[in-house]
Design a protein around this motif. Structure first.
Motif, PDB file in Angstrom:
ATOM      1  N   GLU A  32       0.814  -1.224   0.000  1.00 41.21           N
ATOM      2  CA  GLU A  32       0.000   0.000   0.000  1.00 41.21           C
ATOM      3  C   GLU A  32       0.844   1.269   0.000  1.00 41.21           C
ATOM      4  O   GLU A  32       0.519   2.247  -0.680  1.00 41.21           O
ATOM      5  N   ALA A  33       1.913   1.303   0.802  1.00 43.18           N
ATOM      6  CA  ALA A  33       2.729   2.516   0.895  1.00 43.18           C
ATOM      7  C   ALA A  33       3.377   2.835  -0.446  1.00 43.18           C
ATOM      8  O   ALA A  33       3.337   3.979  -0.917  1.00 43.18           O
ATOM      9  N   LEU A  34       3.978   1.841  -1.079  1.00 46.59           N
ATOM     10  CA  LEU A  34       4.622   2.053  -2.375  1.00 46.59           C
ATOM     11  C   LEU A  34       3.601   2.466  -3.424  1.00 46.59           C
ATOM     12  O   LEU A  34       3.831   3.398  -4.202  1.00 46.59           O
ATOM     13  N   PHE A  35       2.474   1.793  -3.450  1.00 44.09           N
ATOM     14  CA  PHE A  35       1.448   2.109  -4.440  1.00 44.09           C
ATOM     15  C   PHE A  35       0.952   3.546  -4.269  1.00 44.09           C
ATOM     16  O   PHE A  35       0.811   4.283  -5.253  1.00 44.09           O
ATOM     17  N   THR A  36       0.701   3.952  -3.035  1.00 45.79           N
ATOM     18  CA  THR A  36       0.217   5.311  -2.796  1.00 45.79           C
ATOM     19  C   THR A  36       1.248   6.343  -3.228  1.00 45.79           C
ATOM     20  O   THR A  36       0.902   7.378  -3.810  1.00 45.79           O
TER      21      THR A  36
ATOM     22  N   GLY B 243     -10.283   7.978  -7.371  1.00 40.33           N
ATOM     23  CA  GLY B 243     -10.910   7.539  -6.134  1.00 40.33           C
ATOM     24  C   GLY B 243     -12.148   6.689  -6.368  1.00 40.33           C
ATOM     25  O   GLY B 243     -12.335   5.654  -5.721  1.00 40.33           O
ATOM     26  N   VAL B 244     -12.995   7.110  -7.303  1.00 38.32           N
ATOM     27  CA  VAL B 244     -14.208   6.345  -7.600  1.00 38.32           C
ATOM     28  C   VAL B 244     -13.848   4.981  -8.170  1.00 38.32           C
ATOM     29  O   VAL B 244     -14.458   3.954  -7.817  1.00 38.32           O
ATOM     30  N   ALA B 245     -12.851   4.931  -9.049  1.00 42.86           N
ATOM     31  CA  ALA B 245     -12.449   3.656  -9.649  1.00 42.86           C
ATOM     32  C   ALA B 245     -11.926   2.694  -8.584  1.00 42.86           C
ATOM     33  O   ALA B 245     -12.231   1.489  -8.610  1.00 42.86           O
ATOM     34  N   VAL B 246     -11.149   3.197  -7.626  1.00 45.43           N
ATOM     35  CA  VAL B 246     -10.664   2.339  -6.538  1.00 45.43           C
ATOM     36  C   VAL B 246     -11.836   1.825  -5.716  1.00 45.43           C
ATOM     37  O   VAL B 246     -11.894   0.630  -5.366  1.00 45.43           O
ATOM     38  N   LEU B 247     -12.784   2.694  -5.400  1.00 43.94           N
ATOM     39  CA  LEU B 247     -13.952   2.262  -4.636  1.00 43.94           C
ATOM     40  C   LEU B 247     -14.733   1.179  -5.373  1.00 43.94           C
ATOM     41  O   LEU B 247     -15.169   0.192  -4.771  1.00 43.94           O
ATOM     42  N   VAL B 248     -14.917   1.369  -6.669  1.00 43.34           N
ATOM     43  CA  VAL B 248     -15.646   0.368  -7.459  1.00 43.34           C
ATOM     44  C   VAL B 248     -14.912  -0.963  -7.441  1.00 43.34           C
ATOM     45  O   VAL B 248     -15.524  -2.034  -7.248  1.00 43.34           O
TER      46      VAL B 248
ATOM     47  N   PRO C 136      -5.298   3.412  -0.055  1.00 46.28           N
ATOM     48  CA  PRO C 136      -4.823   4.304  -1.127  1.00 46.28           C
ATOM     49  C   PRO C 136      -5.938   5.012  -1.888  1.00 46.28           C
ATOM     50  O   PRO C 136      -5.664   5.656  -2.906  1.00 46.28           O
ATOM     51  N   ALA C 137      -7.205   4.935  -1.444  1.00 45.84           N
ATOM     52  CA  ALA C 137      -8.301   5.512  -2.224  1.00 45.84           C
ATOM     53  C   ALA C 137      -8.196   7.026  -2.330  1.00 45.84           C
ATOM     54  O   ALA C 137      -8.603   7.621  -3.337  1.00 45.84           O
ATOM     55  N   LEU C 138      -7.707   7.701  -1.292  1.00 43.30           N
ATOM     56  CA  LEU C 138      -7.409   9.145  -1.269  1.00 43.30           C
ATOM     57  C   LEU C 138      -8.648  10.036  -1.323  1.00 43.30           C
ATOM     58  O   LEU C 138      -8.806  10.945  -0.512  1.00 43.30           O
ATOM     59  N   LEU C 139      -9.526   9.829  -2.283  1.00 46.11           N
ATOM     60  CA  LEU C 139     -10.668  10.716  -2.484  1.00 46.11           C
ATOM     61  C   LEU C 139     -11.474  10.901  -1.212  1.00 46.11           C
ATOM     62  O   LEU C 139     -11.935  12.007  -0.911  1.00 46.11           O
ATOM     63  N   ILE C 140     -11.654   9.837  -0.438  1.00 45.17           N
ATOM     64  CA  ILE C 140     -12.532   9.886   0.724  1.00 45.17           C
ATOM     65  C   ILE C 140     -11.969  10.752   1.853  1.00 45.17           C
ATOM     66  O   ILE C 140     -12.697  11.118   2.776  1.00 45.17           O
ATOM     67  N   LEU C 141     -10.696  11.101   1.799  1.00 40.90           N
ATOM     68  CA  LEU C 141     -10.104  11.944   2.828  1.00 40.90           C
ATOM     69  C   LEU C 141     -10.189  13.427   2.494  1.00 40.90           C
ATOM     70  O   LEU C 141      -9.879  14.268   3.346  1.00 40.90           O
ATOM     71  N   VAL C 142     -10.606  13.764   1.280  1.00 43.26           N
ATOM     72  CA  VAL C 142     -10.662  15.173   0.882  1.00 43.26           C
ATOM     73  C   VAL C 142     -11.713  15.952   1.677  1.00 43.26           C
ATOM     74  O   VAL C 142     -11.408  17.029   2.222  1.00 43.26           O
TER      75      VAL C 142
END
Length: 406
Positions: A158-162, A337-342, A360-366
């Motif tokens: 996860e860390a590397l991917f993010t 973010g939406v694509a990761v959630l899907v 790593p979704a990111l969008l949800i933290l905005v």
């Protein structure tokens, strides 16, 4: 949620703070995480916890390489094996092992920690560019303290991917398309959700090309394009040949298909990766039907608080994603973010792994980062502290007391 005006420039002192502050936040949260993990470990073997579960598969791939094909149990049933794990992380672990002579376990933890530090800096820079410095720092704090931020300290990818995704999005926003494409390729070779990163870069490239073409059509005849080429930038104030964003998108799009094809050729079955995933981890894409069933069953009669807590986290994730989209997030970040959630919520599999897969979704933290940036400093500090206390404890609980893989 109202959009905050993006910043255009930062001073040299500001740029230094955008490195020092996120690094300090990341280091502090990792040390606190280790302290909580040590406190909760009945045997005190913190290192073993950080190398547990899928970490063992990553280490075997790093040390021994990939299996030659399918593997079966004593009854002849297909089982999961190392081919389910994308090569980016284990190959980097192998490289660190050869360069530093660290044992594979220590090399794996080192890669995760360094990649997590890079992710913190890049995320802070990206959100500062999209919003402002306060949002960037708060976003980074929330990222480092979320309930399964434990995975940033473990032998997981996860860390590397993010870090790769954050770097890709930052470079795309700056109009550095070929470098962004290479990072997108790296993301695609690190996790299957790299497909979401590639799609996001494609959207960014499409927007840049559209704007370049629209700008070229609006030019007065007395000011023609001297090179005869359309130009595409990404809000940087400079122009770029339009082939560069397209090339960057193509490079990024190649990552996930390349690995899936390689596995298929190695095994001799085109869909081998999917077969291995399903056999080992029950991962099949069912468009979210099993996820909806899980949430319904958990809320109606869940047999444990972990099950119920995960259900509420999944509900909260969807709500936060909708809030982010209503707040007009930068389209490539929104698409990613939406694509990761899907991909995560639409897939069947172990429900207790979902919070980790959403790190790593990111969008949800905005939305919470923007809201906290507008709150009073004391209020923001208290909320972040409470969130962090729960997040650091929750991750430690799931790899010490909880008996199932995350």
């Amino acid at each position: 949620m109202t959009t905050i005006t993006p910043v255009s420039e930062t001073t040299q002192r500001g740029r230094s703070s955008l490195i020092a502050f996120p690094l300090g936040l990341y280091a502090l949260t990792r040390l606190l995480q280790l302290a909580v993990l040590w406190w909760m470990s009945p045997d005190g073997k913190v290192r073993d916890r950080l190398l547990a579960w899928d970490g063992g598969h990553f280490l075997r791939v790093a040390e021994e390489g990939y299996p030659a094909g399918y593997t079966f149990d004593a009854d002849g049933r297909l089982t999961g094996n190392g081919l389910a794990f994308f090569p980016g992380y284990p190959m980097l672990v192998r490289l660190v092992h050869y360069v530093t002579r660290l044992d594979y376990g220590t090399a794996a933890i080192t890669v995760s920690w360094l990649a997590g530090a890079a992710a913190a800096v890049l995320l802070c820079a990206l959100l500062t560019r999209l919003y402002d410095e306060r949002v960037g720092l708060l976003f980074t704090a929330l990222f480092c303290l979320q309930p399964m931020s434990m995975s940033l300290s473990m032998a997981y990818s996860e860390a590397l991917f993010t870090a790769l995704v954050a770097g890709m999005l930052l470079l795309a926003h700056r109009g550095e398309w070929l470098a962004a494409g290479l990072l997108g390729l790296g993301a695609g070779l690190t996790r299957p959700t790299g497909a979401a990163a590639a799609i996001a870069l494609t959207v960014a490239a499409g927007i840049a090309v559209y704007r370049a073409r629209a700008g070229a059509n609006d030019r007065p005849e007395a000011d023609p394009d001297p090179d005869g080429e359309g130009r595409a930038g990404a809000g940087t104030g400079r122009t770029t040949p339009i082939w560069k964003p397209l090339a960057g998108a193509v490079i990024a799009l190649a990552g996930v298909p390349a690995y899936l094809l390689w596995v298929g050729l190695r095994v001799g079955e085109f869909g081998a990766w999917f077969d291995i995933q399903t056999a080992g981890w029950g991962s099949t894409f069912d468009f979210g039907s099993s996820g909806l069933q899980f949430v319904r069953d958990a809320l109606r009669g869940g047999d444990g608080w972990i099950q119920v807590s995960v259900a509420w986290m999944l509900i909260g994730t969807v709500i936060l994603a909708v809030m982010a989209l209503r707040g007009r997030v930068w389209p490539p970040l929104a698409v990613y973010g939406v694509a990761v959630l899907v991909l995560v919520l639409g897939q069947a599999g172990y429900y207790h792994s979902k919070p980790r897969l959403l790190v790593p979704a990111l969008l949800i933290l905005v939305p919470p980062a923007v809201a906290l940036a507008r709150a009073r400093p004391r209020t923001a500090a208290l909320v972040v502290a409470a969130f962090g206390a729960f997040g650091l404890w929750y991750g430690s609980y799931l790899i010490t007391v909880w008996h199932y893989a995350i």
